[in-house]
Design an enzyme around this catalytic site. Structure first.
Site, short mmCIF file in Angstrom:
data_model
loop_
_atom_site.label_atom_id
_atom_site.label_comp_id
_atom_site.label_asym_id
_atom_site.label_seq_id
_atom_site.Cartn_x
_atom_site.Cartn_y
_atom_site.Cartn_z
N ASP A 88 -35.79 30.13 -19.39
CA ASP A 88 -36.68 30.75 -20.36
C ASP A 88 -36.31 32.22 -20.48
O ASP A 88 -36.37 32.98 -19.51
CB ASP A 88 -38.12 30.61 -19.86
CG ASP A 88 -39.16 31.20 -20.79
OD1 ASP A 88 -38.80 32.03 -21.66
OD2 ASP A 88 -40.33 30.85 -20.65
N LYS A 102 -27.61 34.74 -31.62
CA LYS A 102 -27.47 34.47 -33.05
C LYS A 102 -28.74 33.79 -33.54
O LYS A 102 -29.10 32.73 -33.05
CB LYS A 102 -26.27 33.55 -33.28
CG LYS A 102 -26.08 33.16 -34.73
CD LYS A 102 -24.88 32.22 -34.85
CE LYS A 102 -24.85 31.59 -36.20
NZ LYS A 102 -25.58 30.34 -36.29
N HIS A 106 -35.41 36.80 -34.71
CA HIS A 106 -36.25 36.68 -35.91
C HIS A 106 -37.43 35.72 -35.71
O HIS A 106 -38.41 35.77 -36.44
CB HIS A 106 -35.41 36.20 -37.11
CG HIS A 106 -35.07 34.75 -37.03
ND1 HIS A 106 -34.08 34.28 -36.19
CD2 HIS A 106 -35.59 33.68 -37.66
CE1 HIS A 106 -34.01 32.96 -36.32
NE2 HIS A 106 -34.91 32.57 -37.21
#
Length: 128
Positions: A88, A102, A106
């Site tokens: 995690d 990558k 967001h």
């Protein structure tokens, strides 16, 4: 995604397809990797990017890091310089000279991004 298997399959297929473009990027990236001993792909999903990097740079110890539930659906056979680690990113990130993320940040709030980036900093040895 866990509630819609069809969407989950489409999502991972799309991410893997997008990651294939790394073949084009990595082939001309020797200067980026030449001073590194290790890298970790955080939230690397199917491991496509980590595989591309590990094949192009066999001297580099590569780690593909994602949640256990993600890696449960991925062939995680470690090879010479590539290993798969489940965990995690809010708890820890494996130590490496460089960290690749990558399309990860967001998906999180600003506060969570700060926590993740602090974990990244902890994972990079001092002096790098």
């Amino acid at each position: 995604m866990d509630h819609d298997p069809e969407f989950k399959t489409l999502f991972y297929d799309a991410m893997e397809s997008d990651s294939q473009m790394m073949n084009l990027v990595v082939k001309d990236s020797k200067p980026v990797f030449e001073d590194l001993n290790s890298s970790v792909d955080v939230g690397g999903g199917t491991g496509t990017i980590a595989r591309v990097i590990s094949e192009a740079h066999p001297q580099l110890k590569c780690t593909m890091f994602d949640l256990p539930r993600v890696l449960a659906n991925v062939p995680t056979t470690s090879t010479g310089n590539l290993k798969f680690v489940a965990g995690d990113l809010f708890q820890y990130i494996p130590s490496a000279d460089a960290i690749l993320m990558k399309l990860v940040l967001h998906a999180f709030s600003d506060e969570d991004c700060v926590k993740i980036l602090k974990r990244c900093r902890e994972a990079i040895p001092r002096g790098r």
